[in-house]
Design a protein around this motif. Structure first.
Motif, PDB file in Angstrom:
ATOM      1  N   THR A 193      26.919   5.012  -4.522  1.00 22.38           N
ATOM      2  CA  THR A 193      27.233   4.212  -3.333  1.00 22.38           C
ATOM      3  C   THR A 193      26.395   2.940  -3.279  1.00 22.38           C
ATOM      4  OG1 THR A 193      25.665   5.354  -1.889  1.00 22.38           O
ATOM      5  CG2 THR A 193      27.911   6.257  -2.022  1.00 22.38           C
ATOM      6  N   GLN A 194      25.363   2.849  -4.103  1.00 25.45           N
ATOM      7  CA  GLN A 194      24.527   1.652  -4.174  1.00 25.45           C
ATOM      8  C   GLN A 194      24.934   0.742  -5.333  1.00 25.45           C
ATOM      9  OE1 GLN A 194      22.223   1.025  -1.693  1.00 25.45           O
ATOM     10  NE2 GLN A 194      23.293   2.809  -0.881  1.00 25.45           N
ATOM     11  N   SER A 228      30.104  -2.659  -0.465  1.00 29.16           N
ATOM     12  CA  SER A 228      29.871  -1.221  -0.334  1.00 29.16           C
ATOM     13  C   SER A 228      30.922  -0.454  -1.129  1.00 29.16           C
ATOM     14  CB  SER A 228      29.901  -0.781   1.130  1.00 29.16           C
ATOM     15  OG  SER A 228      31.203  -0.897   1.660  1.00 29.16           O
TER      16      SER A 228
END
Length: 181
Positions: free
Chosen positions: A55-56, A99
């Motif tokens: 997710t990063q 994101s």
């Protein structure tokens, strides 16, 4: 790794680059509001930085406007003109992620120096090795936008009502990534 209800994404962390010969950035617009016109940008490049926590991760993609192809040279010339993309003044369309949750990829799409947020629905195709030992991964990402949000406003009225080109455009990215050493 990230898990969603629809898919599990397992992608080794590190830098991945777009394999342009196995990637397509395409779009679909309505023509006369009765049929669809499809186009692609043949020159595309970019990188994906996959973090341990996926997710990063980050995504950057660029498509060269002059490489647009729709199957009609006259239409392609018109799309490259100032009426649409203005390829001479704005040679690339870019996307930078903000994101990723495993199923949706949000980011900023820039066309003609206008940047707007978009969200792509993402489908993970998997990871595999080609016959030469290179690690590859595949994804498909799709979104629908209003072209007028980026200043792509040219249109023509047609007899009986309606317009020549729809405002709603579907963008699909079928991408194959190559893991960098």
């Amino acid at each position: 790794m990230t898990t969603t209800a629809a898919t599990t994404v397992q992608l080794p962390s590190g830098t991945w680059t777009i394999d342009a010969s196995h990637t397509e950035v395409g779009f679909v617009a309505r023509h006369l509001m009765v049929s669809k016109v499809r186009g692609t940008f043949r020159e595309v490049s970019g990188t994906v930085e996959v973090a341990e926590d996926v997710t990063q991760s980050s995504v950057e993609v660029a498509a060269q406007i002059a490489s647009v192809e729709t199957g009609s040279p006259d239409r392609d010339t018109h799309l490259k003109s100032a009426d649409f993309f203005d390829a001479e003044q704005f040679p690339a369309m870019t996307f930078r992620s903000t994101s990723f949750d495993g199923a949706t990829l949000a980011g900023d799409l820039t066309i003609k120096d206008v940047t707007k947020p978009v969200t792509f629905d993402v489908e993970f195709g998997g990871v595999g090795q080609d016959p030469w030992g290179n690690t590859k991964a595949g994804f498909e990402a799709t979104t629908t936008v209003n072209r007028k949000d980026w200043g792509l406003t040219w249109n023509a009225a047609v007899e009986g009502g309606g317009v020549l080109v729809s405002d709603k455009i579907t963008i699909t990215i079928d991408v194959q990534l190559a893991k960098q050493a």
